[in-house]
Design an enzyme around this catalytic site. Structure first.
Site, PDB file in Angstrom:
ATOM      1  N   ASP A 251       0.793  -1.013  -0.194  1.00  0.00           N
ATOM      2  CA  ASP A 251       0.188   0.033  -0.188  1.00  0.00           C
ATOM      3  C   ASP A 251       0.876   1.408  -0.184  1.00  0.00           C
ATOM      4  OD1 ASP A 251      -2.333  -1.511   0.559  1.00  0.00           O
ATOM      5  OD2 ASP A 251      -2.189  -1.430   2.475  1.00  0.00           O
ATOM      6  N   LYS A 284       8.953   0.015  10.495  1.00  0.00           N
ATOM      7  CA  LYS A 284       8.029   0.281  11.509  1.00  0.00           C
ATOM      8  C   LYS A 284       7.166  -0.489  11.732  1.00  0.00           C
ATOM      9  CE  LYS A 284       9.239   5.470  10.648  1.00  0.00           C
ATOM     10  NZ  LYS A 284       9.163   6.259  10.006  1.00  0.00           N
ATOM     11  N   GLY A 286       3.297  -1.257  12.166  1.00  0.00           N
ATOM     12  CA  GLY A 286       1.411  -1.079  11.998  1.00  0.00           C
ATOM     13  C   GLY A 286       2.047  -0.974   9.871  1.00  0.00           C
TER      14      GLY A 286
END
Length: 303
Positions: A251, A284, A286
């Site tokens: 994404d 990172k 999330g």
């Protein structure tokens, strides 16, 4: 000139585990966190963080999750006036399991995302939107309406055909730039294994092209990104980084690519920038929270 994203908005419940469970097995979760997610939301955040004026169209439920996710999106700089709040459906959810090795398994429940209509799209002004970006977590009829309306307004139509669904292929002729990963390419091109080398990828992509002016971009994980046109193909090599969490990397690539294209970068430059952004994002945890800012990407590219 902006980026207009039509897509899903989910509450992601991310559980970390030592090893992913096998069917029938129960494993202890090491932690559970709630994040803003959904391919549409993630890609809109990635585009906005890369400096593009970004609008997101979609739907959430009239519930606490929906209101909270809209506020989060606005906090990332995404324009959310086109996000409907529906009383008849819950906000979409994704249940994500991430192992210590960084592998993940995901179950998505669409909820309000599946209620976005072609009529909603038709009522939305698209003037000034340079790039129109969609994925397949909202109904195909709404995406079709966006791409048909967008063509008349001169927008560049970008489809991330994920997840790989049969109705996705019907949208390919309306698409200027198609983005797939290796698994999705193998599914749509009906291959018995995932293509890895540029030559194999190019051959498979050309089977899917419906117009001579189309571009197909294939993300190859750590190997990088292949871009294929009717008469050329090139590979932008992956960047060596330590992956903490690969959720949302695809994404990030799509949103960053849309931002680059909206700023009139040429295809190779836009792909290189998006490839770097995705490499930064996997370092990172999330999805949306891991999307890098434009300056961060520029510094990484210079290094």
């Amino acid at each position: 000139m902006g980026v207009f994203v039509l897509g899903s908005i989910n509450l992601d419940a991310v559980a970390r585990v030592d090893d992913l469970p096998r069917p029938g097995e129960t494993v202890a979760g090491l932690s559970l966190e709630l994040f803003l997610g959904g391919k549409g939301a993630n890609q809109a955040v990635a585009a906005a963080r890369m400096g593009a004026p970004t609008r997101l169209m979609g739907a959430v439920g009239k519930d606490d999750s929906g209101a909270g996710l809209k506020a989060k999106l606005a906090g990332y700089g995404v324009q959310v006036a086109d996000v409907a709040e529906l009383s008849g459906a819950p906000t979409g959810q994704a249940h994500v399991w991430v192992s210590n090795s960084g592998e993940n398994m995901i179950v998505v429940t669409g909820g309000a995302n599946m209620m976005v209509t072609a009529q909603q799209v038709a009522a939305t002004p698209l003037e000034g939107q340079r790039v129109l970006l969609a994925q397949l977590e909202t109904p195909a009829a709404a995406i079709e309406a966006l791409f048909k309306a967008g063509a008349a307004k001169g927008g560049l139509r970008v489809l991330n055909a994920a997840p790989a669904l049969p109705q996705g292929a019907a949208l390919f002729p309306l698409t200027d730039i198609l983005i797939l990963n290796q698994t999705e390419l193998a599914t749509y091109a009906r291959l018995d294994r995932e293509p890895a080398k540029l030559e194999e990828v190019s051959k498979a992509c050309r089977k899917l092209m419906s117009r001579p002016d189309q571009t197909i971009i294939v993300t190859l994980g750590s190997a990088g990104v292949a871009a294929v046109r009717r008469d050329e193909a090139f590979l932008v090599e992956g960047r060596k980084v330590k992956a903490v969490d690969t959720v949302g990397a695809g994404d990030c690539f799509c949103g960053a690519l849309a931002a680059g294209l909206s700023a009139n970068l040429d295809l190779r430059e836009a792909v290189e920038q998006a490839n770097a952004a995705a490499a930064l994002s996997v370092q990172k945890p999330g999805a949306a929270p891991s999307m890098p800012g434009k300056r961060e990407v520029e510094v990484f590219l210079e290094g």
